[in-house]
Design an enzyme around this catalytic site. Structure first.
Site, PDB file in Angstrom:
ATOM      1  N   CYS A   2       0.847  -1.171   0.000  1.00  0.00           N
ATOM      2  CA  CYS A   2       0.000   0.000   0.000  1.00  0.00           C
ATOM      3  C   CYS A   2       0.895   1.237   0.000  1.00  0.00           C
ATOM      4  CB  CYS A   2      -0.864  -0.015   1.249  1.00  0.00           C
ATOM      5  SG  CYS A   2      -1.680  -1.614   1.471  1.00  0.00           S
ATOM      6  N   ARG A  27       0.995   2.055  -5.910  1.00  0.00           N
ATOM      7  CA  ARG A  27       1.209   0.970  -4.954  1.00  0.00           C
ATOM      8  C   ARG A  27      -0.091   0.263  -4.574  1.00  0.00           C
ATOM      9  NH1 ARG A  27       6.307   1.826  -2.446  1.00  0.00           N
ATOM     10  NH2 ARG A  27       5.687   0.467  -0.748  1.00  0.00           N
ATOM     11  N   TRP A  75      -3.831  -1.646  -1.252  1.00  0.00           N
ATOM     12  CA  TRP A  75      -3.938  -2.830  -2.113  1.00  0.00           C
ATOM     13  C   TRP A  75      -4.330  -3.961  -1.168  1.00  0.00           C
ATOM     14  CZ3 TRP A  75      -1.664  -7.689  -2.764  1.00  0.00           C
ATOM     15  CH2 TRP A  75      -1.928  -8.311  -3.992  1.00  0.00           C
ATOM     16  N   ASN A 101       1.458  -0.919   5.876  1.00  0.00           N
ATOM     17  CA  ASN A 101       1.761  -1.670   4.659  1.00  0.00           C
ATOM     18  C   ASN A 101       2.447  -2.959   5.096  1.00  0.00           C
ATOM     19  OD1 ASN A 101       2.366  -2.500   2.084  1.00  0.00           O
ATOM     20  ND2 ASN A 101       4.212  -1.239   1.931  1.00  0.00           N
ATOM     21  N   GLY A 102       1.896  -4.104   4.698  1.00  0.00           N
ATOM     22  CA  GLY A 102       2.470  -5.381   5.109  1.00  0.00           C
ATOM     23  C   GLY A 102       1.367  -6.347   5.483  1.00  0.00           C
ATOM     24  N   GLU A 486       6.997 -11.964 -21.928  1.00  0.00           N
ATOM     25  CA  GLU A 486       6.707 -10.569 -21.580  1.00  0.00           C
ATOM     26  C   GLU A 486       5.540 -10.032 -22.414  1.00  0.00           C
ATOM     27  OE1 GLU A 486       7.280  -8.696 -19.260  1.00  0.00           O
ATOM     28  OE2 GLU A 486       6.870  -6.695 -20.010  1.00  0.00           O
ATOM     29  N   LYS A 490       2.219  -8.581 -20.692  1.00  0.00           N
ATOM     30  CA  LYS A 490       1.742  -7.216 -20.914  1.00  0.00           C
ATOM     31  C   LYS A 490       0.274  -7.228 -21.334  1.00  0.00           C
ATOM     32  CE  LYS A 490       3.882  -5.139 -19.496  1.00  0.00           C
ATOM     33  NZ  LYS A 490       5.086  -5.010 -18.700  1.00  0.00           N
ATOM     34  N   GLU A 493      -1.954  -8.183 -18.371  1.00  0.00           N
ATOM     35  CA  GLU A 493      -2.007  -7.131 -17.352  1.00  0.00           C
ATOM     36  C   GLU A 493      -2.969  -6.012 -17.709  1.00  0.00           C
ATOM     37  OE1 GLU A 493       2.244  -5.983 -17.143  1.00  0.00           O
ATOM     38  OE2 GLU A 493       1.894  -5.955 -14.997  1.00  0.00           O
ATOM     39  N   HIS A 509       4.399 -29.908 -27.929  1.00  0.00           N
ATOM     40  CA  HIS A 509       4.235 -30.772 -26.751  1.00  0.00           C
ATOM     41  C   HIS A 509       2.966 -30.429 -25.978  1.00  0.00           C
ATOM     42  CE1 HIS A 509       8.254 -32.401 -27.435  1.00  0.00           C
ATOM     43  NE2 HIS A 509       8.547 -31.165 -27.821  1.00  0.00           N
ATOM     44  N   LYS A 608       1.869  -1.350  -8.592  1.00  0.00           N
ATOM     45  CA  LYS A 608       3.175  -1.166  -9.234  1.00  0.00           C
ATOM     46  C   LYS A 608       4.281  -1.827  -8.425  1.00  0.00           C
ATOM     47  CE  LYS A 608       5.903   1.019 -12.257  1.00  0.00           C
ATOM     48  NZ  LYS A 608       5.901   0.315 -13.541  1.00  0.00           N
TER      49      LYS A 608
HETATM   50  C1  AGP Z   1       5.235  -5.327 -14.866  1.00  0.00           C
HETATM   51  O1  AGP Z   1       4.438  -4.854 -15.893  1.00  0.00           O
HETATM   52  C2  AGP Z   1       4.518  -5.717 -13.664  1.00  0.00           C
HETATM   53  N1  AGP Z   1       3.829  -4.623 -13.099  1.00  0.00           N
HETATM   54  C3  AGP Z   1       5.273  -6.583 -12.670  1.00  0.00           C
HETATM   55  O2  AGP Z   1       5.449  -7.833 -13.264  1.00  0.00           O
HETATM   56  C4  AGP Z   1       6.643  -6.082 -12.183  1.00  0.00           C
HETATM   57  O3  AGP Z   1       7.585  -6.167 -13.213  1.00  0.00           O
HETATM   58  C5  AGP Z   1       7.090  -6.926 -10.979  1.00  0.00           C
HETATM   59  O4  AGP Z   1       6.166  -6.743  -9.968  1.00  0.00           O
HETATM   60  C6  AGP Z   1       8.480  -6.592 -10.503  1.00  0.00           C
HETATM   61  O5  AGP Z   1       8.586  -5.280 -10.055  1.00  0.00           O
HETATM   62  P1  AGP Z   1       9.983  -4.616  -9.817  1.00  0.00           P
HETATM   63  O6  AGP Z   1      10.651  -4.499 -11.133  1.00  0.00           O
HETATM   64  O7  AGP Z   1       9.689  -3.290  -9.190  1.00  0.00           O
HETATM   65  O8  AGP Z   1      10.765  -5.517  -8.894  1.00  0.00           O
END
Ligand code: AGP
Length: 613
Positions: A2, A27, A75, A101-102, A486, A490, A493, A509, A608
């Site tokens: 958070c 966050r 979050w 946060n935690g 990736e 993307k 996400e 496979h 994020k």
């Molecule tokens: C990326 O689009 C994501 N939001 C997520 O996978 C991110 O890369 C991951 O949480 C790692 O974050 P960081 O690079 O801050 O360690």
């Protein structure tokens, strides 16, 4: 993961808190809340589910007044994203307020024992035990500092906590336990700030102190003091740089769109002063390892999560092919529990744009215990990862606001490439001639990425064609395999479409059973030693009536004639092709998400920075 924000000073706290939370919304954005203490000793708490904008308007209308306060953007981990579960949380009397946060891992048993003492709980959160524990210790005559200190000995897990009480107005207590995201304290003139991350503080001051694991801060208007286990700790504020322009969306509709467009510059900035083209040399200013340590490396382990893990997987090829050091890339959340056989001969390279991802930090702690030298690739100056590692190669992207990483991923690939060159150079493996050959393609990369971005209209047209599909398959081989993963990540996400990234050799496979007209296949087939194999994969998909979008190097007519759609890429060295193949995939995901009406910059359920397991 958070966002937490605190202020004590001369100004109206509510406005400062809301501005700060706006910078921390990456966050988490399930709910938002503030507590403001006014000069008459009245505490006003406003909180609600949902994002900040509606909340901010509501608070402005209510004119929450007071010059001290704490605020939170959530979050959700325990308890649904509802009004009642939003932070701040209070004790029974409403005199103690806490944001957190935690995860309080032992909250069930703590709740039981507090209930037995007569405490009543309002929410389903784990956090709520914290103000009640503080209340318990205040009731025993402790000061707020001592009550927080006692409380953190009772709760398991990793935490960042801010607390205030009516019993001691003018003071905010902050505590950090483990790696649940940071607490940074900003020093103003007659006012002080607290936040989980720098973006919330830097518009006000650049003089900051980071709270370390186990430390407690007492923050008042004119003084900040620190302690650990009740003993005073001296900490000296440091100055950090800030570029406010990069925090603005400018003329772009979304931060993701802006950040995709900023990639040529992000690469250039990451190279600047490090890739010394005229001298055929790489200089890494903060590498933190001496010549002997570099020579003793026998193996490289790259760790990361999500997009950063994909960057690490690409980096593995650089370590092996450029520096000729055996290398592996591991998911930090798995590796940390594996009791891996590793020691001082293994260089651990962590990739993390935030430098705060809990699993990556835990893997780094594990590596530290095992005596490994460490370098981190990080975008956030002063991120916790930079404080664990011996050295850092910063990606110089400025803030990345979009939850989906784009420019920091491409800059991280660039940074790991530089690191591999540097290792080869310092270990005497790469002479000037070879280095010139390795650096020359880097010099072209910002221009080539610009060229790829100029074709944005084509990516938009592809999105228009495919945005109604419910499943996608991304295929790549070798260094393009992590790019396929990736590309799929993307798309998942930001557009919520199911997508799989597969090693193309794996297709036969199992995944081939899925191929039909309704599942487009994105095939990464730039010119490299595996291009012919990719052509076979494309033919196999076509033989089963699949639809193929191929990414290929300009002029590769055979691929163009086999696939249904073609995305042309400039000719590049195979090792740097991942940068070029990644860009159209990012842009495609963005345009699909926009067409589907998704919240591109703040996708549902994501945050994020992931500071919980
Ligand atoms: C990326 O689009 C994501 N939001 C997520 O996978 C991110 O890369 C991951 O949480 C790692 O974050 P960081 O690079 O801050 O360690």
């Amino acid at each position: 993961m958070c966002g937490i924000m605190g202020y004590v000073g001369e100004r109206e706290a509510a406005a400062v808190l809301i501005d700060g939370l706006r910078a921390l919304e990456y966050r988490g954005y399930d709910s938002v809340g503030i507590a403001v203490l006014d000069d008459a000793g009245e505490m006003a708490i406003h909180k609600r589910a949902g994002k900040l904008n509606a909340f901010a308007a509501e608070v402005a209308a209510r004119e929450a007044s007071g010059r001290q306060g704490i605020g939170h953007t959530r979050w959700a981990t325990h308890g649904a994203p509802s009004d009642i579960n939003a932070h701040p949380h209070t004790d029974c009397s409403g005199k103690v307020v806490v944001i957190h946060n935690g995860i309080v891992e032992n909250f069930v048993e703590l709740k039981q024992s507090l209930r037995a003492e007569g405490h009543n709980f309002q929410s389903d959160t784990d956090t709520e035990v914290i103000p009640h524990l503080i209340e318990h210790y205040l009731g025993e005559g402790a000061s707020i500092d001592a009550a927080v200190r006692e409380t953190i000995t009772r709760i398991s897990g990793a935490h960042a906590i801010l607390a205030m009480t009516l019993a001691e107005p003018g003071v905010i207590i902050a505590a950090r336990i483990g790696n649940a995201g940071g607490v940074v304290i900003g020093y103003g003139h007659g006012e002080n700030y607290l936040a989980s991350d720098l973006p919330a503080i830097l518009p006000h001051t650049r003089r900051v102190v980071f709270l370390e694991d186990g430390e407690v801060a007492r923050v008042a208007r004119g003084a900040v003091t620190f302690s650990r286990d009740g003993r005073t700790v001296d900490k000296v504020p440091q100055d950090v740089p800030y570029d406010p322009v990069s925090a603005a969306k400018g003329s772009y509709k979304h931060f993701m769109q802006k950040e995709i467009a900023e990639q040529p510059e992000a690469i250039l900035d990451t190279l600047r002063g490090r890739a010394l083209f005229s001298e055929s040399r790489v200089s890494l200013e903060d590498i933190g390892l001496d010549a002997d340590q570099l020579r003793q490396i026998r193996r490289v382990l790259l760790v990361g999560m999500g997009t950063s893990l994909h960057g690490a997987m690409i980096g593995r090829y650089f370590m092996e092919q450029i520096a000729r050091i055996p290398a592996e890339a591991e998911n930090a959340s798995e590796w940390r529990y594996r009791d891996s056989i590793i020691g001082p001969e293994t260089l651990v390279v962590s990739v993390s744009q935030s430098g705060e991802t809990v699993d990556t930090l835990a893997a780094m702690e594990e590596a530290r215990l095992k005596g490994c030298p460490q370098v981190t690739i990080c975008n956030v100056v002063g991120g916790q990862a930079t404080r664990i590692a011996d050295g850092v190669v910063y990606t110089r992207c400025g803030l990345e606001i979009g939850v989906a990483s784009t420019k920091t991923y491409v800059a991280a690939i660039t940074a790991v490439y530089l690191l591999a060159c540097y290792l080869g150079q310092e270990r005497g493996l790469i002479d000037r001639e070879r280095m010139a050959g390795l650096l020359q393609p880097l010099a072209q990369l910002p221009f080539q990425t610009g060229e790829v971005m100029k074709r944005n209209g084509e990516y938009e047209r592809l999105a228009q064609e495919f945005f109604r599909c419910n499943n996608f398959l991304f295929l790549g081989r070798g260094i393009q395999y992590p790019v396929a993963m990736e590309g799929a990540l993307k798309l998942k996400e930001v557009s919520y479409i199911h997508a799989e990234g597969y090693a193309a050799g794996e297709m036969k496979h199992g995944p081939i059973a899925l191929i039909d007209r309704d599942m487009p296949v994105i095939a990464l087939a730039p010119r490299d030693q595996l291009r012919d194999k990719m052509l076979s994969n494309i033919q196999q998909v076509k033989a089963r009536e699949g639809t193929v979008v191929a990414l290929a190097t300009a002029g590769d007519q055979e691929i163009a004639e086999t696939a249904d759609h073609i995305v042309w890429l400039p000719e590049a060295t195979p090792l740097l092709n991942p940068v070029l193949t990644s860009l159209p995939l990012q842009a495609f995901a963005y345009h699909v998400a926009v067409r589907r009406g998704c919240d591109v910059d703040q996708p549902r359920n994501l945050a994020k920075t992931v500071t919980v397991e």
